[in-house]
Design a protein around this motif. Structure first.
Motif, PDB file in Angstrom:
ATOM      1  N   GLU A  26       0.950  -1.148  -0.059  1.00 34.99           N
ATOM      2  CA  GLU A  26       0.094  -0.035  -0.039  1.00 34.99           C
ATOM      3  C   GLU A  26       0.935   1.397   0.004  1.00 34.99           C
ATOM      4  O   GLU A  26       0.653   2.168  -0.697  1.00 34.99           O
ATOM      5  N   LEU A  27       2.012   1.370   0.910  1.00 38.08           N
ATOM      6  CA  LEU A  27       2.805   2.479   0.739  1.00 38.08           C
ATOM      7  C   LEU A  27       3.484   2.697  -0.529  1.00 38.08           C
ATOM      8  O   LEU A  27       3.533   3.750  -0.916  1.00 38.08           O
ATOM      9  N   ARG A  28       3.904   1.833  -0.974  1.00 38.96           N
ATOM     10  CA  ARG A  28       4.459   1.703  -2.458  1.00 38.96           C
ATOM     11  C   ARG A  28       3.223   2.196  -3.534  1.00 38.96           C
ATOM     12  O   ARG A  28       3.759   3.066  -4.313  1.00 38.96           O
ATOM     13  N   ARG A  29       2.340   2.103  -3.381  1.00 36.26           N
ATOM     14  CA  ARG A  29       1.189   2.142  -4.296  1.00 36.26           C
ATOM     15  C   ARG A  29       1.145   3.670  -4.184  1.00 36.26           C
ATOM     16  O   ARG A  29       0.673   4.509  -5.192  1.00 36.26           O
ATOM     17  N   ARG A  30       1.300   4.125  -3.028  1.00 31.83           N
ATOM     18  CA  ARG A  30       0.928   5.570  -2.668  1.00 31.83           C
ATOM     19  C   ARG A  30       2.300   6.503  -2.878  1.00 31.83           C
ATOM     20  O   ARG A  30       2.430   7.798  -2.492  1.00 31.83           O
ATOM     21  N   GLY A  31       3.468   5.932  -3.453  1.00 27.97           N
ATOM     22  CA  GLY A  31       4.452   6.396  -3.960  1.00 27.97           C
ATOM     23  C   GLY A  31       5.623   6.600  -3.352  1.00 27.97           C
ATOM     24  O   GLY A  31       6.650   7.288  -3.333  1.00 27.97           O
ATOM     25  N   ALA A  32       5.671   5.963  -2.025  1.00 29.58           N
ATOM     26  CA  ALA A  32       6.726   5.959  -1.060  1.00 29.58           C
ATOM     27  C   ALA A  32       7.801   4.839  -1.563  1.00 29.58           C
ATOM     28  O   ALA A  32       7.492   3.714  -2.178  1.00 29.58           O
ATOM     29  N   GLN A  33       8.979   5.070  -1.048  1.00 34.31           N
ATOM     30  CA  GLN A  33      10.238   4.218  -1.508  1.00 34.31           C
ATOM     31  C   GLN A  33      10.191   3.545   0.008  1.00 34.31           C
ATOM     32  O   GLN A  33      10.629   4.132   0.914  1.00 34.31           O
ATOM     33  N   VAL A  34      10.049   2.050   0.071  1.00 35.30           N
ATOM     34  CA  VAL A  34      10.045   1.348   1.101  1.00 35.30           C
ATOM     35  C   VAL A  34      11.201   0.527   0.994  1.00 35.30           C
ATOM     36  O   VAL A  34      11.608  -0.546   0.490  1.00 35.30           O
ATOM     37  N   LEU A  35      12.202   0.636   2.290  1.00 34.28           N
ATOM     38  CA  LEU A  35      13.415  -0.253   2.357  1.00 34.28           C
ATOM     39  C   LEU A  35      13.065  -1.268   3.501  1.00 34.28           C
ATOM     40  O   LEU A  35      12.409  -1.055   4.436  1.00 34.28           O
ATOM     41  N   ILE A  36      13.555  -2.633   3.233  1.00 31.89           N
ATOM     42  CA  ILE A  36      13.067  -3.718   4.556  1.00 31.89           C
ATOM     43  C   ILE A  36      14.512  -4.270   4.710  1.00 31.89           C
ATOM     44  O   ILE A  36      15.551  -4.317   4.031  1.00 31.89           O
ATOM     45  N   ALA A  37      14.645  -4.649   6.134  1.00 37.22           N
ATOM     46  CA  ALA A  37      15.597  -5.186   6.664  1.00 37.22           C
ATOM     47  C   ALA A  37      15.160  -6.142   7.618  1.00 37.22           C
ATOM     48  O   ALA A  37      14.059  -5.903   8.453  1.00 37.22           O
ATOM     49  N   ASP A  38      15.916  -7.508   7.828  1.00 38.76           N
ATOM     50  CA  ASP A  38      15.347  -8.374   8.934  1.00 38.76           C
ATOM     51  C   ASP A  38      16.456  -8.624   9.897  1.00 38.76           C
ATOM     52  O   ASP A  38      16.437  -9.625  10.784  1.00 38.76           O
ATOM     53  N   THR A  39      17.573  -7.968   9.722  1.00 41.92           N
ATOM     54  CA  THR A  39      18.587  -8.131  10.733  1.00 41.92           C
ATOM     55  C   THR A  39      19.145  -6.652  10.925  1.00 41.92           C
ATOM     56  O   THR A  39      18.978  -5.467  10.191  1.00 41.92           O
ATOM     57  N   ALA A  40      19.703  -6.274  11.985  1.00 40.93           N
ATOM     58  CA  ALA A  40      20.009  -5.022  12.506  1.00 40.93           C
ATOM     59  C   ALA A  40      21.372  -4.547  11.563  1.00 40.93           C
ATOM     60  O   ALA A  40      21.293  -3.269  11.285  1.00 40.93           O
ATOM     61  N   GLU A  41      22.079  -5.375  10.972  1.00 34.10           N
ATOM     62  CA  GLU A  41      23.408  -4.873  10.295  1.00 34.10           C
ATOM     63  C   GLU A  41      22.692  -4.388   8.980  1.00 34.10           C
ATOM     64  O   GLU A  41      23.081  -3.321   8.488  1.00 34.10           O
ATOM     65  N   GLN A  42      21.571  -5.267   8.228  1.00 33.88           N
ATOM     66  CA  GLN A  42      21.022  -4.759   7.123  1.00 33.88           C
ATOM     67  C   GLN A  42      20.180  -3.453   7.163  1.00 33.88           C
ATOM     68  O   GLN A  42      20.238  -2.596   6.622  1.00 33.88           O
ATOM     69  N   ALA A  43      19.832  -3.010   8.384  1.00 31.59           N
ATOM     70  CA  ALA A  43      19.006  -1.867   8.664  1.00 31.59           C
ATOM     71  C   ALA A  43      19.964  -0.742   8.952  1.00 31.59           C
ATOM     72  O   ALA A  43      19.754   0.317   8.262  1.00 31.59           O
ATOM     73  N   VAL A  44      20.912  -0.930   9.478  1.00 30.02           N
ATOM     74  CA  VAL A  44      22.069   0.042   9.542  1.00 30.02           C
ATOM     75  C   VAL A  44      22.627   0.667   8.045  1.00 30.02           C
ATOM     76  O   VAL A  44      22.775   1.613   7.855  1.00 30.02           O
ATOM     77  N   LYS A  45      22.858  -0.739   7.384  1.00 27.52           N
ATOM     78  CA  LYS A  45      23.458  -0.311   6.217  1.00 27.52           C
ATOM     79  C   LYS A  45      22.660   0.385   4.993  1.00 27.52           C
ATOM     80  O   LYS A  45      22.810   1.404   4.523  1.00 27.52           O
ATOM     81  N   LYS A  46      21.187  -0.115   5.180  1.00 21.42           N
ATOM     82  CA  LYS A  46      20.361   0.777   4.147  1.00 21.42           C
ATOM     83  C   LYS A  46      20.215   1.987   4.720  1.00 21.42           C
ATOM     84  O   LYS A  46      19.953   3.094   3.884  1.00 21.42           O
ATOM     85  N   ALA A  47      20.185   2.417   6.013  1.00 24.09           N
ATOM     86  CA  ALA A  47      19.954   3.619   6.571  1.00 24.09           C
ATOM     87  C   ALA A  47      20.952   4.639   6.210  1.00 24.09           C
ATOM     88  O   ALA A  47      20.951   5.914   6.013  1.00 24.09           O
ATOM     89  N   ILE A  48      22.179   4.027   6.181  1.00 19.76           N
ATOM     90  CA  ILE A  48      23.375   4.701   5.642  1.00 19.76           C
ATOM     91  C   ILE A  48      23.372   5.571   4.342  1.00 19.76           C
ATOM     92  O   ILE A  48      23.664   6.317   3.759  1.00 19.76           O
ATOM     93  N   VAL A  49      23.000   4.236   3.406  1.00 21.32           N
ATOM     94  CA  VAL A  49      23.001   4.361   2.317  1.00 21.32           C
ATOM     95  C   VAL A  49      21.671   5.643   1.522  1.00 21.32           C
ATOM     96  O   VAL A  49      22.147   6.513   0.806  1.00 21.32           O
ATOM     97  N   THR A  50      20.539   4.998   2.286  1.00 27.35           N
ATOM     98  CA  THR A  50      19.574   5.957   1.764  1.00 27.35           C
ATOM     99  C   THR A  50      18.797   6.293   3.012  1.00 27.35           C
ATOM    100  O   THR A  50      18.119   5.622   3.651  1.00 27.35           O
ATOM    101  N   PRO A  51      18.884   7.506   3.804  1.00 29.42           N
ATOM    102  CA  PRO A  51      18.542   8.088   5.273  1.00 29.42           C
ATOM    103  C   PRO A  51      17.091   7.946   5.022  1.00 29.42           C
ATOM    104  O   PRO A  51      16.567   8.486   4.284  1.00 29.42           O
TER     105      PRO A  51
END
Length: 267
Positions: A26-51
């Motif tokens: 639903e968020l993507r249909r409304r135009g948002a870019q949604v990043l996903i992570a299921d580990t803490a390491e992934q979450a930190v890396k994705k937040a650094i690349v695309t805050p």
């Protein structure tokens, strides 16, 4: 795309991503870019690349490792709005004084989460999703009517069109009229076994659409036989609704690249 021309960025870091894919859709249909992570390491890396501007954080993931993600994100991204979801009442004191947008005890409804995210991004998520293209058609073949009814309800609620067949012998002649984007085929059926049906579909229609076999016969030998007869995937029965949707969405090509990469790690 949001009203100011820039898609809002939302990060969901969660151990239970499979349970909330409808929210991300639903968020993507409304135009948002949604990043996903299921580990803490992934979450930190994705937040650094695309805050991200909004962080939807699972407390079990956020507090489970050497790095407390709630504290990290509040320090590293002080302007981001944070929604913290906890699974136990004893976690509810966490986050006090951190300026969280919301801290709730699971389960939290999709409607509530959508309202919170819209509040965090005022005017940047359209109230109505963009008009959808014609929904993919799934041809379901199973000699058990209750199973067909259950699958139809699950897929229908997820936006699919569904055509059901109890008699596998009717399938081959019906394919031109149904025009399926995907076939979901049981294996153990009278008169025409699902593997034989898959072989006939492959012989007559080549690779026109993917075939997913859905069966309680799920030994390694059963799977190998299914693949040899033309199946693209072998889904055991019974399965959870989100597992069925993961497979159908993947093979019906309804996933954005971020979601597709995540599903590929689980298939």
């Amino acid at each position: 795309m949001s009203m100011n021309g820039k898609a809002p960025v939302i990060l969901q870091a969660d151990l239970r991503l499979a349970e909330t894919r409808s929210l991300r859709t639903e968020l993507r249909r409304r135009g948002a870019q949604v990043l996903i992570a299921d580990t803490a390491e992934q979450a930190v890396k994705k937040a650094i690349v695309t805050p991200p501007e909004v962080i939807l954080l699972d407390d079990d993931l956020g507090s489970g490792g050497a790095c407390d993600l709630t504290e990290y994100f509040r320090s590293a991204l002080p302007d981001a709005e944070m929604i913290l979801l906890s699974s136990r009442p004893d976690q509810m004191n966490r986050g006090i004084g951190m300026g969280l947008l919301f801290h709730g005890l699971r389960p939290v409804t999709m409607r509530t989460l959508m309202d919170l995210i819209s509040e965090a991004l005022p005017g940047r998520l359209p109230d109505s999703p963009a008009p959808a293209q014609l929904a993919p058609m799934v041809m379901c073949v199973d000699d058990d009517r209750p199973t067909l009814n259950s699958i139809s309800r699950i897929l229908g609620r997820h936006g699919y069109r569904v055509s059901t067949f109890e008699d596998p012998e009717r399938v081959l002649t019906a394919i031109p009229d149904v025009a399926p984007d995907l076939a979901l085929v049981d294996v153990a059926m009278p008169r025409l076994d699902g593997r034989e049906l898959a072989s006939k579909i492959r012989g007559q229609y080549r690779g026109l659409f993917p075939i997913v076999m859905h069966s309680a016969k799920s030994t390694d030998a059963d799977r190998i036989s299914g693949f040899r007869h033309g199946a693209d995937y072998y889904l055991p029965k019974p399965c959870e609704p989100h597992q069925l949707l993961d497979v159908v969405d993947y093979y019906a090509d309804r996933l954005d690249p971020e979601e597709r990469r995540y599903i590929e790690t689980r298939l």
